[in-house]
Design a protein around this motif. Structure first.
Motif, mmCIF file in Angstrom:
data_model
loop_
_atom_site.group_PDB
_atom_site.id
_atom_site.type_symbol
_atom_site.label_atom_id
_atom_site.label_comp_id
_atom_site.label_asym_id
_atom_site.label_seq_id
_atom_site.Cartn_x
_atom_site.Cartn_y
_atom_site.Cartn_z
ATOM 1 N N VAL A 71 44.008 30.247 47.766
ATOM 2 C CA VAL A 71 43.612 29.354 46.673
ATOM 3 C C VAL A 71 44.201 29.910 45.383
ATOM 4 N N PRO A 72 44.536 29.032 44.420
ATOM 5 C CA PRO A 72 45.042 29.523 43.130
ATOM 6 C C PRO A 72 43.906 30.017 42.257
ATOM 7 N N GLY A 73 44.174 31.049 41.497
ATOM 8 C CA GLY A 73 43.162 31.575 40.589
ATOM 9 C C GLY A 73 43.657 32.822 39.901
ATOM 10 N N PRO A 74 42.888 33.316 38.945
ATOM 11 C CA PRO A 74 43.261 34.532 38.227
ATOM 12 C C PRO A 74 43.013 35.762 39.085
ATOM 13 N N ARG A 75 43.678 36.876 38.753
ATOM 14 C CA ARG A 75 43.301 38.135 39.384
ATOM 15 C C ARG A 75 41.897 38.481 38.903
ATOM 16 N N MET A 76 41.112 39.103 39.764
ATOM 17 C CA MET A 76 39.696 39.303 39.480
ATOM 18 C C MET A 76 39.326 40.774 39.470
ATOM 19 N N LEU A 77 38.573 41.179 38.451
ATOM 20 C CA LEU A 77 37.811 42.416 38.468
ATOM 21 C C LEU A 77 36.372 42.005 38.724
ATOM 22 N N ILE A 78 35.761 42.517 39.785
ATOM 23 C CA ILE A 78 34.464 41.987 40.201
ATOM 24 C C ILE A 78 33.371 43.048 40.136
#
Length: 423
Positions: free
Chosen positions: A155-162
């Motif tokens: 899926v498209p999306g931003p890189r994530m810091l979780i």
């Protein structure tokens, strides 16, 4: 079976066409470049695969002989580093649609994950190529899977810091108003005391947390006011445990004492800071602790509760937020950009940038906050600036956002990791 295979192939093709991605060598020719620090008129940028390889005046780009080079003319546009959202909740949606309690208690996690994938796409299309997502709010560790799906190109999306589940003191954060005989699902993970706190921090890290988030205070005071939760020694223990794995600890902190405890405990950023004082902000500046003010969240909640913005006088909460934000600026506190998106709509992240200007920051300083400052504070070594060897996370907007911050909404192109995402 053959028909199903054909449908699957068509679906994959449609996905790739819809996000319009490709990865090769690009010469980007905007009117100007904001490199994360300053504006440069007449600069161009060369991107090869996932990296920026050259930046500078257009005269430096003569006689490029690469036959696979694709030139993208961005007339009238400002090219910026991909924007970094500092406080997001992709698993929440606006509270005027569904209250927080109902999202935690009534919405299936499968539904919340499906909605989160849309939120991720909207965020990326708005020019935010990285998000610090600070808690799933009852959706357990589902942000781990969403991050993996984005990284794998599913899926498209931003890189994530979780932050996965985040940490709360027992009794402080769960949905309220139920019989004390009933155990209800939590909005985060409860833990207290030496051994249990160490175990909880290590568990969240082991499940995939990039950052450890704590609630240093919450609205559990005798009269429902925000009061501190963890003791300073507990916060120090959390910070030490997280730091041993190379991870920072950040704190939800709105009360004066909650902020003080989070600062003294070693948290790197404070979220909200509503009851900050000049003394607290001086302490933050001395300790190098950054503030993520989340102006837009308070603004949105006040409107959900009936305030007619622009028609009625500002509520005391908003007046106080203006005051404390100015006090933080005057004290020289590091300001991180982050809106607490999810309280209001994903894709409308720029709302926080506009309010930062409205509340006293210069547009250029807001752009720095959303790029190079956030990258530095969040330990993102190859993001937040446009310079050789950095990752090719770039956004082009029409106009001059350094002069008129609302131009940041006029997104023309979004590139993440050298891949162009467009309609």
């Amino acid at each position: 079976m053959r028909y199903r295979s054909q449908l699957l192939l068509l679906g994959v093709l449609f996905f790739h066409l819809s996000i319009g991605f490709s990865q090769k060598t690009y010469l980007l020719k905007p009117a100007r470049v904001f490199d994360g620090i300053a504006i440069h008129e007449g600069w161009w940028v060369l991107v090869q695969e996932e990296k920026i390889v050259r930046v500078g005046p257009s005269t430096d780009f003569k006689n490029l002989s690469n036959t696979s080079l694709e030139t993208i003319d961005l007339k009238g546009c400002t090219l910026l580093p991909g924007l970094i959202e500092g406080h997001s909740h992709l698993f929440l949606h606006p509270y005027n649609e569904t209250p927080w309690d109902d999202q935690v208690l009534r919405e299936a996690r499968s539904l919340r994950t499906a909605r989160a994938t849309l939120h991720a796409k909207l965020t990326l299309k708005a020019g935010f190529t990285t998000v610090r997502d600070l808690g799933t709010e009852g959706a357990e560790f589902d942000d781990v899977g969403l991050k993996q799906a984005i990284n794998q190109g599913i899926v498209p999306g931003p890189r994530m810091l979780i932050a996965t589940k985040a940490l709360i003191a027992t009794g402080s954060y769960a949905p309220k108003g139920f019989s004390p005989d009933i155990e209800v699902p939590q909005g985060a993970e409860e833990a207290d005391g030496h051994d249990k706190l160490i175990q909880a921090v290590r568990r969240q890290i082991g499940k995939g947390a990039d950052v450890v988030k704590i609630y240093a205070d919450y609205r559990w005071g005798l009269m429902g006011e925000a009061r501190p939760t963890f003791l300073v020694d507990e916060i120090k223990l959390i910070v030490e445990t997280a730091r041993s794995s190379g991870r920072p600890t950040i704190a939800h902190a709105g009360s004066t004492e909650g902020m003080r405890r989070a600062i003294m405990g070693g948290c790197e950023t404070l979220e909200h800071g509503d009851a900050g004082t000049p003394e607290i902000f001086k302490l933050m500046q001395e300790k190098g602790v950054a503030l993520c003010p989340t102006l837009a969240a308070g603004d949105a909640v006040s409107q959900y509760r009936g305030w007619k913005k622009g028609v009625e006088p500002e509520p005391e909460r908003i007046k106080n937020k203006r005051l404390t934000f100015k006090q933080a600026l005057d004290a020289g506190v590091i300001i991180c950009f982050g809106g607490d998106v999810g309280v209001f709509a994903h894709g409308d992240n720029a709302r926080e940038m506009e309010m930062m200007v409205e509340y006293g920051m210069k547009p250029l300083e807001v752009l720095k906050s959303a790029t190079s400052t956030n990258a530095r504070v969040f330990h993102l070594a190859q993001l937040g600036q446009i310079q050789p060897s950095f990752l090719a996370d770039l956004v082009a907007v029409e106009g001059h956002p350094d002069q008129q911050i609302s131009d940041i909404r006029r997104v023309k192109m979004v590139m993440k990791n050298g891949i162009i995402f467009k309609e």
